[in-house]
Design a protein around this motif. Structure first.
Motif, short mmCIF file in Angstrom:
data_model
loop_
_atom_site.label_atom_id
_atom_site.label_comp_id
_atom_site.label_asym_id
_atom_site.label_seq_id
_atom_site.Cartn_x
_atom_site.Cartn_y
_atom_site.Cartn_z
N THR A 1 82.55 35.81 -40.40
CA THR A 1 82.80 36.07 -38.98
C THR A 1 81.72 35.36 -38.14
O THR A 1 80.59 35.21 -38.61
CB THR A 1 82.82 37.59 -38.71
N PRO A 2 82.06 34.90 -36.92
CA PRO A 2 81.08 34.14 -36.12
C PRO A 2 79.81 34.93 -35.82
O PRO A 2 79.85 36.16 -35.65
CB PRO A 2 81.85 33.83 -34.84
N VAL A 3 78.71 34.18 -35.75
CA VAL A 3 77.41 34.78 -35.40
C VAL A 3 77.03 34.33 -33.99
O VAL A 3 77.48 33.27 -33.52
CB VAL A 3 76.30 34.35 -36.39
N ALA B 1 68.68 38.00 -41.08
CA ALA B 1 70.03 37.49 -40.78
C ALA B 1 70.88 38.58 -40.13
O ALA B 1 71.60 38.34 -39.15
CB ALA B 1 70.69 36.99 -42.06
N GLN B 2 70.76 39.80 -40.68
CA GLN B 2 71.60 40.89 -40.16
C GLN B 2 71.15 41.32 -38.77
O GLN B 2 71.97 41.67 -37.93
CB GLN B 2 71.62 42.06 -41.15
N ARG B 3 69.84 41.25 -38.53
CA ARG B 3 69.35 41.55 -37.17
C ARG B 3 69.94 40.56 -36.18
O ARG B 3 70.31 40.91 -35.06
CB ARG B 3 67.82 41.46 -37.13
N HIS B 4 69.98 39.26 -36.58
CA HIS B 4 70.52 38.26 -35.65
C HIS B 4 72.03 38.41 -35.50
O HIS B 4 72.55 38.41 -34.38
CB HIS B 4 70.19 36.83 -36.11
N ALA B 5 72.72 38.54 -36.64
CA ALA B 5 74.20 38.53 -36.60
C ALA B 5 74.76 39.84 -36.06
O ALA B 5 75.86 39.87 -35.52
CB ALA B 5 74.74 38.28 -38.01
N GLY B 6 74.03 40.92 -36.26
CA GLY B 6 74.58 42.24 -35.93
C GLY B 6 75.75 42.59 -36.84
O GLY B 6 76.65 43.35 -36.46
N ARG B 7 75.73 42.01 -38.03
CA ARG B 7 76.78 42.23 -39.03
C ARG B 7 76.13 42.24 -40.42
O ARG B 7 75.07 41.63 -40.60
CB ARG B 7 77.79 41.06 -39.04
N ALA C 1 79.52 36.35 -28.39
CA ALA C 1 78.26 37.08 -28.11
C ALA C 1 77.27 36.15 -27.42
O ALA C 1 77.30 34.92 -27.61
CB ALA C 1 77.68 37.58 -29.42
N ASP C 2 76.39 36.73 -26.59
CA ASP C 2 75.36 35.94 -25.93
C ASP C 2 74.39 35.37 -26.97
O ASP C 2 74.10 36.02 -27.98
CB ASP C 2 74.55 36.83 -24.97
N ALA D 1 68.22 28.22 -37.60
CA ALA D 1 69.39 27.61 -36.97
C ALA D 1 70.60 28.48 -37.22
O ALA D 1 70.67 29.20 -38.22
CB ALA D 1 69.64 26.23 -37.57
N THR D 2 71.54 28.41 -36.28
CA THR D 2 72.82 29.08 -36.48
C THR D 2 73.91 28.02 -36.47
O THR D 2 73.80 26.99 -35.81
CB THR D 2 73.10 30.09 -35.35
N PHE D 3 74.99 28.30 -37.22
CA PHE D 3 76.15 27.42 -37.24
C PHE D 3 77.33 28.24 -36.72
O PHE D 3 77.17 28.88 -35.67
CB PHE D 3 76.31 26.84 -38.65
N ARG D 4 78.48 28.27 -37.42
CA ARG D 4 79.57 29.09 -36.87
C ARG D 4 79.49 30.53 -37.41
O ARG D 4 79.27 31.46 -36.63
CB ARG D 4 80.94 28.46 -37.18
N THR D 5 79.59 30.64 -38.73
CA THR D 5 79.49 31.98 -39.33
C THR D 5 78.23 32.12 -40.18
O THR D 5 78.00 33.17 -40.77
CB THR D 5 80.72 32.28 -40.22
N SER D 6 77.46 31.04 -40.27
CA SER D 6 76.29 31.04 -41.16
C SER D 6 75.01 30.75 -40.38
O SER D 6 75.05 30.27 -39.24
CB SER D 6 76.48 30.00 -42.28
#
Ligand SMILES: CC(C)(COP(=O)(O)OP(=O)(O)OC[C@H]1O[C@@H](n2cnc3c(N)ncnc32)[C@H](O)[C@@H]1OP(=O)(O)O)[C@@H](O)C(=O)NCCC(=O)NCCS
Length: 155
Positions: free
Chosen positions: A125-127, A47-53, A3-4, A83-88
């Motif tokens: 799952t990746p963010v 978090a859900q707004r950013h991840a879309g999950r 994702a972008d 900050a974002t990491f891989r799935t967190s």
């Protein structure tokens, strides 16, 4: 497909809660556990707004209750992705009290919560990465990576 990157502004989340008697302890101020629940909710929406999950809470940093909020006053919360990491993701939540009659406001709690995005298989799952737009945001991401290493060392 990755994702972008998304800017912080797309997931900033604000909540306003009026303090009622059912939120209070015998001193007439909000229960710490009630503030913690609002912090978790506000951070989860961010978090859900950013991840879309859908996301789950993985870690809550130290909570210091700096000032009470009384029945009849207001609790305001503001959450953003640090900050974002891989799935967190690390989410910062600032909580303040407000007296709507006088207009006074005061800090109550500052807290960081780590959320993990979940896939349809109920596994992490990746963010999307955070789009870092300023030197301050890049410094925040670097500082969060240090804090993440310390959290993971406690597992
Ligand atoms: C959080 C959880 C999903 C991690 O699952 P896991 O099997 O350990 O998965 P992984 O080891 O692949 O870790 C997934 C992510 O969680 C992060 N993580 C795991 N434990 C962590 C901790 N103590 N602190 C910070 N991040 C943590 C990992 O760093 C990883 O993030 P990354 O991909 O960005 O590096 C799992 O422990 C869980 O389901 N916990 C319960 C969540 C819950 O019920 N919360 C309350 C209700 S919402």
């Amino acid at each position: 497909m990755t994702a972008d990157p998304k800017p912080r502004s797309t997931s900033v989340t604000e909540m306003t809660e009026y303090v009622l008697p059912q939120h209070a302890n015998p001193f007439g101020t909000v229960f710490g556990g009630q503030i913690m629940a609002w912090v978790d909710l506000c951070a989860a929406i961010c978090a859900q707004r950013h991840a879309g999950r859908p996301c789950v809470t993985a870690f809550v940093d130290d909570l210091y209750f700096r000032g009470p909020v009384r029945v009849g006053q207001v609790v305001r919360l503001r959450a953003y992705v640090v900050a974002t990491f891989r799935t967190s993701m690390e989410i910062d939540v600032r909580v303040s009290g407000e007296n709507t009659v006088t207009g006074e406001s005061w800090p109550t709690v500052d807290c960081r919560v780590t959320f993990v995005a979940m896939g349809d298989d109920a596994r992490p799952t990746p963010v999307p990465a955070l789009r870092l737009e300023t030197d301050a945001e890049r410094a925040d991401q670097a500082a969060a990576e240090d804090r993440r290493r310390m959290r993971l060392a406690k597992r």
